[in-house]
Write a protein that holds these residues in place. Structure first.
Motif, PDB file in Angstrom:
ATOM      1  N   THR A 250       0.829  -1.215   0.000  1.00 56.63           N
ATOM      2  CA  THR A 250       0.000   0.000   0.000  1.00 56.63           C
ATOM      3  C   THR A 250       0.854   1.251   0.000  1.00 56.63           C
ATOM      4  O   THR A 250       0.597   2.201  -0.761  1.00 56.63           O
ATOM      5  CB  THR A 250      -0.926   0.014   1.232  1.00 56.63           C
ATOM      6  OG1 THR A 250      -1.740  -1.165   1.231  1.00 56.63           O
ATOM      7  CG2 THR A 250      -1.822   1.240   1.225  1.00 56.63           C
ATOM      8  N   SER A 252       4.068   1.660  -0.938  1.00 57.37           N
ATOM      9  CA  SER A 252       4.811   1.840  -2.193  1.00 57.37           C
ATOM     10  C   SER A 252       3.888   2.353  -3.289  1.00 57.37           C
ATOM     11  O   SER A 252       4.291   3.189  -4.113  1.00 57.37           O
ATOM     12  CB  SER A 252       5.477   0.524  -2.620  1.00 57.37           C
ATOM     13  OG  SER A 252       4.507  -0.485  -2.878  1.00 57.37           O
ATOM     14  N   PHE A 253       2.649   1.870  -3.290  1.00 56.90           N
ATOM     15  CA  PHE A 253       1.668   2.331  -4.284  1.00 56.90           C
ATOM     16  C   PHE A 253       1.318   3.800  -4.052  1.00 56.90           C
ATOM     17  O   PHE A 253       1.308   4.603  -4.991  1.00 56.90           O
ATOM     18  CB  PHE A 253       0.410   1.469  -4.207  1.00 56.90           C
ATOM     19  CG  PHE A 253      -0.695   1.921  -5.124  1.00 56.90           C
ATOM     20  CD1 PHE A 253      -0.659   1.618  -6.476  1.00 56.90           C
ATOM     21  CD2 PHE A 253      -1.760   2.667  -4.640  1.00 56.90           C
ATOM     22  CE1 PHE A 253      -1.678   2.045  -7.331  1.00 56.90           C
ATOM     23  CE2 PHE A 253      -2.774   3.099  -5.477  1.00 56.90           C
ATOM     24  CZ  PHE A 253      -2.728   2.783  -6.820  1.00 56.90           C
ATOM     25  N   SER A 256       4.333   6.165  -4.877  1.00 56.35           N
ATOM     26  CA  SER A 256       4.661   6.258  -6.305  1.00 56.35           C
ATOM     27  C   SER A 256       3.558   6.896  -7.143  1.00 56.35           C
ATOM     28  O   SER A 256       3.792   7.278  -8.290  1.00 56.35           O
ATOM     29  CB  SER A 256       4.991   4.868  -6.862  1.00 56.35           C
ATOM     30  OG  SER A 256       3.897   3.975  -6.696  1.00 56.35           O
ATOM     31  N   THR A 257       2.354   7.010  -6.575  1.00 56.70           N
ATOM     32  CA  THR A 257       1.252   7.624  -7.334  1.00 56.70           C
ATOM     33  C   THR A 257       0.859   9.007  -6.824  1.00 56.70           C
ATOM     34  O   THR A 257       0.332   9.818  -7.592  1.00 56.70           O
ATOM     35  CB  THR A 257      -0.002   6.723  -7.307  1.00 56.70           C
ATOM     36  OG1 THR A 257      -0.360   6.448  -5.944  1.00 56.70           O
ATOM     37  CG2 THR A 257       0.246   5.416  -8.046  1.00 56.70           C
ATOM     38  N   VAL A 268       4.507   1.931 -11.947  1.00 56.44           N
ATOM     39  CA  VAL A 268       3.994   1.725 -10.584  1.00 56.44           C
ATOM     40  C   VAL A 268       3.851   0.234 -10.295  1.00 56.44           C
ATOM     41  O   VAL A 268       4.158  -0.221  -9.180  1.00 56.44           O
ATOM     42  CB  VAL A 268       2.640   2.442 -10.401  1.00 56.44           C
ATOM     43  CG1 VAL A 268       2.025   2.098  -9.041  1.00 56.44           C
ATOM     44  CG2 VAL A 268       2.812   3.954 -10.527  1.00 56.44           C
ATOM     45  N   VAL A 272       5.637  -1.582  -7.168  1.00 58.54           N
ATOM     46  CA  VAL A 272       4.885  -2.267  -6.113  1.00 58.54           C
ATOM     47  C   VAL A 272       5.428  -3.669  -5.847  1.00 58.54           C
ATOM     48  O   VAL A 272       5.609  -4.072  -4.690  1.00 58.54           O
ATOM     49  CB  VAL A 272       3.383  -2.328  -6.475  1.00 58.54           C
ATOM     50  CG1 VAL A 272       2.648  -3.314  -5.584  1.00 58.54           C
ATOM     51  CG2 VAL A 272       2.748  -0.944  -6.358  1.00 58.54           C
ATOM     52  N   VAL A 322      -4.713  -5.400  -9.756  1.00 54.88           N
ATOM     53  CA  VAL A 322      -3.690  -4.435 -10.175  1.00 54.88           C
ATOM     54  C   VAL A 322      -3.784  -4.196 -11.676  1.00 54.88           C
ATOM     55  O   VAL A 322      -3.624  -3.069 -12.149  1.00 54.88           O
ATOM     56  CB  VAL A 322      -2.278  -4.940  -9.794  1.00 54.88           C
ATOM     57  CG1 VAL A 322      -1.209  -3.972 -10.288  1.00 54.88           C
ATOM     58  CG2 VAL A 322      -2.158  -5.113  -8.287  1.00 54.88           C
TER      59      VAL A 322
END
Length: 354
Positions: A250, A252-253, A256-257, A268, A272, A322
């Motif tokens: 969560t 890292s997502f 990166s977003t 992304v 992830v 994903v």
């Protein structure tokens, strides 16, 4: 869509369940030293096929472009080799106030110091349709970094040191990762047009190999279930590992977003999976080297044995979700880029004079 078509569409998730059940019923077949000889067929042959498959399917331009995505590589390597170790260090400090076995706590620290794997993150990224070239580069590069960084992290966080067989690890990585990708790229240069027209099921092949890896991994896990450990401690470790992975996925997502913006949806996906996975293939040999004199080696190995199948299982479960997000996000991004281009072209001097 018919019921049968829906079932076929979820064949990978069904395969996950079947693989785990088969490993539970007969773990001796796929465990290390068992009938399938995974220490050879998986470690060398399957991993080599994965990267040969990637070398054949990847466009050379995409691979070249990935090599120079410095910002992407920096994010992944810093997250997995800097952020995760110190986040787990803080978690273990909190767990030190609990009754959890101290050697299992040290095992969590050991897991956090491990480099990314050379196969699972690539397969999952490919299964989703993400930036496979970036995943390949970071898996290989992270493994090379891990040869040097992991012992230093273990010395700093856990307090044990030892000599790492650098030459043998480098040789294995080159033969199973770098060489197959290069061979695949050379073959592709001769049959590129045919490959583009044939539309071979490279993604499905990668998923099948992943199911075999899952099966043998769980065979090892179930076969080693006789370790001397309290059932409550084992349950706590499983819950902690699962919560850690969900948190890292969560975070890292989100980073990166929403924080470090500018990554494409396909990037992304690679972030992830590559930044949150830890290597069992490199991890177990390093554990045996760094803790060869420890009587509690089996206990500190348990968190890694739990982490590895969990990351594959959780990643496999997340693949369709994903992929759905990536397709939707890519469509939105392309629509925005198209609108910007139309706006810019509409404000050009030629259009104004017209």
């Amino acid at each position: 869509m018919s019921l049968w078509a829906r079932i076929l569409g979820q064949w990978f998730l069904i395969g996950l369940v079947v693989s785990i059940l088969a490993a539970k019923v007969q773990p001796e077949v796929g465990k290390k030293g068992g009938l399938l000889k995974p220490e050879i067929t998986i470690k060398y042959i399957a991993v080599s096929v994965i990267f040969l498959n990637s070398g054949l399917s990847l466009r050379t331009d995409d691979l070249k472009k990935a090599l120079f995505s410095i910002r992407l590589h920096a994010f992944i390597q810093i997250f997995t080799l800097v952020f995760i170790p110190f986040a787990i260090f803080f978690l273990v400090w909190l767990l030190s106030y609990s009754s959890l076995n101290i050697w299992l706590q040290k095992g969590l620290l050991v897991v956090s110091c491990m480099p990314p794997p050379v196969s699972s993150a690539v397969i999952l990224t490919k299964a989703v349709g993400g930036n496979e070239a970036a995943a390949i580069f970071n898996s290989a590069f992270g493994s090379f970094l891990g040869i040097f960084v992991t012992p230093l992290l273990l010395l700093f966080l856990v307090g044990a040191s030892g000599a790492v067989p650098v030459q043998s690890v480098f040789t294995t990585l080159f033969m199973t990762v770098v060489a197959p990708v290069l061979i695949g790229q050379v073959i592709r240069s001769f049959v590129r047009e045919w490959l583009d027209k044939a539309n071979l099921p490279f993604g499905a092949l990668g998923k099948l190999i992943l199911l075999v890896i899952i099966y043998t991994t769980f065979c090892d896990t179930f076969a080693s279930a006789s370790l001397d450990i309290e059932s409550t401690d084992m349950a706590v470790i499983i819950i902690v590992v699962l919560l850690c992975q969900l948190s890292f996925l969560t975070l890292s997502f989100m980073l990166s977003t929403r924080v470090f913006k500018g990554f494409r949806p396909s990037d992304v996906v690679a972030i992830v999976f590559c930044s949150t996975h830890k290597s069992l293939t490199l991890g177990i040999p390093m554990l045996k080297i760094m803790y060869s004199g420890y009587s509690h080696l089996s206990l500190i190995s348990i968190p890694l044995l739990v982490y590895h199948p969990t990351q594959i299982l959780l990643g496999g479960f997340l693949v369709p979700f994903v992929r759905s997000w990536m397709v939707s996000a890519t469509s939105r991004q392309e629509a925005i880029e198209k609108e910007i281009q139309e706006t810019c072209s509409g404000n050009s001097p030629s259009s104004i004079s017209a």
